[in-house]
Design an enzyme around this catalytic site. Structure first.
Site, PDB file in Angstrom:
ATOM      1  N   HIS A 305       0.856  -1.192   0.000  1.00  0.00           N
ATOM      2  CA  HIS A 305       0.000   0.000   0.000  1.00  0.00           C
ATOM      3  C   HIS A 305       0.887   1.237   0.000  1.00  0.00           C
ATOM      4  CE1 HIS A 305      -3.146   2.827   1.304  1.00  0.00           C
ATOM      5  NE2 HIS A 305      -3.996   1.921   0.871  1.00  0.00           N
ATOM      6  N   ASP A 362      -7.978  -5.105   0.277  1.00  0.00           N
ATOM      7  CA  ASP A 362      -8.477  -5.838  -0.881  1.00  0.00           C
ATOM      8  C   ASP A 362      -8.115  -7.311  -0.870  1.00  0.00           C
ATOM      9  OD1 ASP A 362      -9.744  -3.715  -2.156  1.00  0.00           O
ATOM     10  OD2 ASP A 362      -7.825  -2.936  -2.846  1.00  0.00           O
TER      11      ASP A 362
HETATM   12  N1  CMC Z   1       4.030  -7.837  -4.715  1.00  0.00           N
HETATM   13  C1  CMC Z   1       5.354  -7.851  -4.919  1.00  0.00           C
HETATM   14  N2  CMC Z   1       6.167  -6.779  -4.816  1.00  0.00           N
HETATM   15  C2  CMC Z   1       5.587  -5.624  -4.510  1.00  0.00           C
HETATM   16  C3  CMC Z   1       4.191  -5.508  -4.275  1.00  0.00           C
HETATM   17  C4  CMC Z   1       3.420  -6.671  -4.389  1.00  0.00           C
HETATM   18  N3  CMC Z   1       2.102  -6.628  -4.190  1.00  0.00           N
HETATM   19  N4  CMC Z   1       3.888  -4.222  -3.983  1.00  0.00           N
HETATM   20  C5  CMC Z   1       5.026  -3.527  -4.020  1.00  0.00           C
HETATM   21  N5  CMC Z   1       6.065  -4.371  -4.337  1.00  0.00           N
HETATM   22  C6  CMC Z   1       7.476  -4.010  -4.424  1.00  0.00           C
HETATM   23  C7  CMC Z   1       7.766  -3.279  -5.726  1.00  0.00           C
HETATM   24  O1  CMC Z   1       8.185  -4.168  -6.738  1.00  0.00           O
HETATM   25  C8  CMC Z   1       8.850  -2.329  -5.314  1.00  0.00           C
HETATM   26  O2  CMC Z   1      10.060  -3.044  -5.288  1.00  0.00           O
HETATM   27  P1  CMC Z   1      11.447  -2.295  -5.653  1.00  0.00           P
HETATM   28  O3  CMC Z   1      11.619  -1.226  -4.616  1.00  0.00           O
HETATM   29  O4  CMC Z   1      12.465  -3.390  -5.566  1.00  0.00           O
HETATM   30  O5  CMC Z   1      11.272  -1.731  -7.017  1.00  0.00           O
HETATM   31  C9  CMC Z   1       8.510  -1.951  -3.872  1.00  0.00           C
HETATM   32  O6  CMC Z   1       7.729  -3.074  -3.379  1.00  0.00           O
HETATM   33  C10 CMC Z   1       7.678  -0.666  -3.733  1.00  0.00           C
HETATM   34  O7  CMC Z   1       6.556  -0.748  -4.620  1.00  0.00           O
HETATM   35  P2  CMC Z   1       5.910   0.531  -5.337  1.00  0.00           P
HETATM   36  O8  CMC Z   1       5.066   0.029  -6.478  1.00  0.00           O
HETATM   37  O9  CMC Z   1       6.982   1.520  -5.640  1.00  0.00           O
HETATM   38  O10 CMC Z   1       5.002   1.096  -4.164  1.00  0.00           O
HETATM   39  P3  CMC Z   1       3.742   2.060  -4.314  1.00  0.00           P
HETATM   40  O11 CMC Z   1       3.545   2.676  -2.999  1.00  0.00           O
HETATM   41  O12 CMC Z   1       3.904   2.961  -5.494  1.00  0.00           O
HETATM   42  O13 CMC Z   1       2.560   1.038  -4.691  1.00  0.00           O
HETATM   43  C11 CMC Z   1       0.728  -0.428  -4.555  1.00  0.00           C
HETATM   44  C12 CMC Z   1       1.589   0.604  -3.819  1.00  0.00           C
HETATM   45  C13 CMC Z   1      -0.530  -0.714  -3.745  1.00  0.00           C
HETATM   46  C14 CMC Z   1       0.280   0.105  -5.935  1.00  0.00           C
HETATM   47  C15 CMC Z   1       1.542  -1.722  -4.741  1.00  0.00           C
HETATM   48  O14 CMC Z   1       1.937  -2.234  -3.469  1.00  0.00           O
HETATM   49  C16 CMC Z   1       0.802  -2.791  -5.530  1.00  0.00           C
HETATM   50  O15 CMC Z   1       0.861  -2.793  -6.759  1.00  0.00           O
HETATM   51  N6  CMC Z   1       0.095  -3.739  -4.836  1.00  0.00           N
HETATM   52  C17 CMC Z   1      -0.737  -4.720  -5.500  1.00  0.00           C
HETATM   53  C18 CMC Z   1      -2.067  -4.097  -5.914  1.00  0.00           C
HETATM   54  C19 CMC Z   1      -2.989  -3.834  -4.737  1.00  0.00           C
HETATM   55  O16 CMC Z   1      -3.172  -4.671  -3.870  1.00  0.00           O
HETATM   56  N7  CMC Z   1      -3.606  -2.633  -4.714  1.00  0.00           N
HETATM   57  C20 CMC Z   1      -4.571  -2.256  -3.662  1.00  0.00           C
HETATM   58  C21 CMC Z   1      -4.180  -1.040  -2.932  1.00  0.00           C
HETATM   59  S1  CMC Z   1      -5.219  -0.724  -1.507  1.00  0.00           S
HETATM   60  C22 CMC Z   1      -6.754  -0.202  -2.155  1.00  0.00           C
HETATM   61  C23 CMC Z   1      -6.862   1.260  -2.530  1.00  0.00           C
HETATM   62  O17 CMC Z   1      -6.173   2.096  -1.937  1.00  0.00           O
HETATM   63  O18 CMC Z   1      -7.686   1.593  -3.407  1.00  0.00           O
END
Ligand code: CMC
Length: 427
Positions: A305, A362
Site C-alpha cells: 500500500h 483488498d
Molecule cells: N508484490 C510484490 N512486490 C511488490 C508488491 C506486491 N504486491 N507491492 C510492491 N512491491 C514491491 C515493488 O516491486 C517495489 O520493489 P522495488 O523497490 O524493488 O522496485 C517496492 O515493493 C515498492 O513498490 P511501489 O510500487 O513503488 O510502491 P507504491 O507505494 O507505489 O505502490 C501499490 C503501492 C498498492 C500500488 C503496490 O503495493 C501494488 O501494486 N500492490 C498490489 C495491488 C494492490 O493490492 N492494490 C490495492 C491497494 S489498496 C486499495 C486502494 O487504496 O484503493
C-alpha cells in the site's frame, strides 16, 4: 517562536511557516512561495503534499492506524454500525440515541429513487459495466433533485448528502438487477441499511426474501471498512470537482469515475482472481517466487500500500469477517486456505518484510463478496456505495471551509517555447 522552514531559491531566502496538526507529520505552508520567489513546488503523485486541512480521518501508515474522528477503525467495525459511522463522519461526534434515531429515520425515508430514473437505466446496454451505470445515474441525480444543488445553502448540502447516502444502495442494486435482466426491487424501509441492500440485490418480487443476519452484519462491516480513507485519489477528485462549485451529485459521479480504476477500487477483483489461479496451498511458493522476481511483472495482489507500511487495520477485520461469512454459509472453498497460507508465507518472507508489504483491505474483500454472491463487476460498485459517505463528508468540509479556493495546480512546462505559426502549405 513559531516553527518555520528556510527556503533559498532564485537568490531569495524566505521563511515558510510550518503548521502542525493534532497528530501526524508537520506541513510546510508554501502558499506564498510563488509570490515570494517565483518558483513552484513539483510533486505530481502528491508524495509529500498535503492537499487540504481535514478533521475527518487520520492514517498512520507506519503504525497501521486508521481513525475516523479519532475512533480506531477496529472499534468502529466491532461495536458500531455503518449508519452510525456515517453520522460520525458527517457530524464530528458520535450521535446520542435521539440524534441517531432521527438520522436513521431520515436516511431510511430517502431510499426511493424518482420513478423516471428507472427509464434512465433502460437506456444502457444490458452488458454495460455496472460502474458505467453508476457514473451515469449518480451524475443524472442533479437533473432529478434540483432542490438540493445550491451548495451555498448548508441545509441543501445536508439534504443532498442524506439523499446520496440513502439512494446509493438502491442505485447500486438497480445497476445489478438491470445487468442480470431481473426486475428492480423497491427499498423496504423495515430493513436495515445493509439488509435492504441485500434484499434489493438478491431478492425477486416473486418470492419473500429473508435477510441472513450473519451476511447482513458482514455487509454492514464491509461498508464501515470502506467508508472513508482521507485524501485518496477518488476523494481528492471529489474535492477538486467540488472546488469549482459543481453540484454534489456531479462531484460524487466524478469520484465514482476515479474509483473505477484498477489501481484504486479494482484490486479486490484482481486479488480474488489470483487466489483462484493459485488454487491450492502447494502452489503458493511458486507465486511468491514470481512476486519476488524482478523480471516477472507479477505482484501479489492485495499486498502492499502507498500509505500503509504495516498491516492494514482493515485487513485484520476483513479476515475475521471472511471466517464468519464462510461459517454462516457453510462454504468450504479452498480459496480461503490459500489466502490464509499465502498471507502467512509472505509475512515471513524476507522480501516482503524488508519492503514492508502487508495485506491490504483488498486481499480478503473479493473472497468475501464473491462468497456472498456478488459477481466481480459489482465489487467496485460496493466500494463506491460505502465510500459515498466519505466523499460527501469531505466535500462538505471543503465547502464549509472559509479558506476554500478552486483547486488549480500548476505545472513544470517542458513543451516548445514560443514560435511562429507556419501555414500548412509551407510545412
Ligand atoms: N508484490 C510484490 N512486490 C511488490 C508488491 C506486491 N504486491 N507491492 C510492491 N512491491 C514491491 C515493488 O516491486 C517495489 O520493489 P522495488 O523497490 O524493488 O522496485 C517496492 O515493493 C515498492 O513498490 P511501489 O510500487 O513503488 O510502491 P507504491 O507505494 O507505489 O505502490 C501499490 C503501492 C498498492 C500500488 C503496490 O503495493 C501494488 O501494486 N500492490 C498490489 C495491488 C494492490 O493490492 N492494490 C490495492 C491497494 S489498496 C486499495 C486502494 O487504496 O484503493
Amino acid at each position: 517562536m513559531t516553527n518555520s522552514a528556510k527556503i533559498s531559491i532564485n537568490g531569495k531566502d524566505i521563511e515558510a511557516p510550518v503548521k502542525s496538526g493534532s497528530i501526524g507529520p508537520d506541513v510546510v505552508d508554501i502558499r506564498k512561495l510563488y509570490a515570494q520567489t517565483g518558483a513552484f513546488t513539483f510533486d505530481p503523485g502528491f508524495m509529500s503534499t498535503a492537499s487540504c486541512e481535514s478533521a475527518i480521518t487520520y492514517i498512520d501508515g507506519d503504525e497501521g492506524v486508521l481513525l475516523h474522528r479519532g475512533y480506531p477503525i477496529g472499534q468502529l467495525a466491532e461495536e458500531s454500525s455503518f449508519l452510525e459511522v456515517c453520522y460520525l463522519l458527517l457530524n464530528d461526534e458520535l450521535p446520542t440515541k435521539d440524534e441517531f434515531s432521527k438520522f436513521t429515520h431520515t436516511i431510511t425515508r430517502h431510499t426511493m429513487l424518482h420513478e423516471q430514473l428507472a427509464t434512465f437505466y433502460r437506456g444502457f446496454r444490458r452488458d454495460a459495466h455496472p460502474m458505467a451505470v453508476m457514473c451515469g445515474v449518480v451524475g443524472a441525480l442533479s437533473a432529478f433533485y434540483h432542490d438540493s444543488t445550491d451548495i451555498t445553502d448548508p441545509e441543501q448540502r445536508k439534504i443532498a448528502s442524506h439523499r446520496l447516502i440513502a439512494k446509493m444502495p438502491t442505485i447500486a442494486a438497480m445497476a445489478y438487477k438491470y445487468s442480470v435482466g431481473q426486475p428492480f426491487v423497491y427499498p423496504d424501509n423495515r430493513l436495515s441499511y445493509a439488509g435492504n441492500f441485500l434484499k434489493m440485490t438478491f431478492g425477486v418480487p416473486a418470492e419473500e426474501y429473508v435477510v441472513n443476519p450473519a451476511i447482513e452484519k458482514a455487509m454492514d462491516r464491509i461498508f464501515i471498512l470502506h467508508a472513508d480513507h482521507e485524501q485518496n485519489a477518488s476523494t481528492s477528485t471529489v474535492r477538486l470537482a467540488g472546488s469549482s462549485g459543481a453540484n454534489p451529485f456531479a462531484c460524487i459521479a466524478a469520484g465514482i469515475a476515479c474509483l473505477w480504476g484498477p489501481a484504486h477500487g479494482g484490486a479486490n477483483e484482481a486479488a480474488l482472481n489470483m487466489l483462484r489461479e493459485i488454487g491450492h496451498p502447494d502452489r503458493i511458493p511458486e507465486y511468491i517466487a514470481r512476486a519476488k522476481d524482478k523480471n516477472d511483472p507479477f505482484r501479489l495482489m492485495g499486498f502492499g500500500h502507498r500509505v500503509y507500511k504495516n498491516y492494514d487495520p482493515r485487513a485484520t477485520v476483513m479476515q475475521q469477517t471472511l471466517r464468519e461469512v464462510f461459517d454462516a454459509l457453510k462454504i468450504n472453498d479452498p480459496v480461503f486456505e490459500v489466502a490464509i497460507q499465502l498471507e502467512q508465507m509472505a509475512l515471513n518472507d524476507p522480501y516482503f518484510i524488508e519492503k514492508k508489504l502487508f495485506p491490504n483491505v483488498d486481499f480478503y474483500s473479493g473472497v468475501i463478496l464473491s462468497a456472498i454472491g456478488f459477481p466481480t463487476e459489482m465489487f467496485t460498485v460496493l466500494f463506491a456505495l460505502a465510500r459515498t459517505v466519505g466523499w460527501v463528508a469531505q466535500w462538505n468540509e471543503m465547502i464549509s471551509d472559509p479558506e476554500q479556493k478552486i483547486g488549480r495546480p500548476r505545472q513544470l512546462y517542458t513543451g516548445p517555447v514560443q514560435r511562429d505559426y507556419v501555414p500548412i502549405s509551407q510545412r
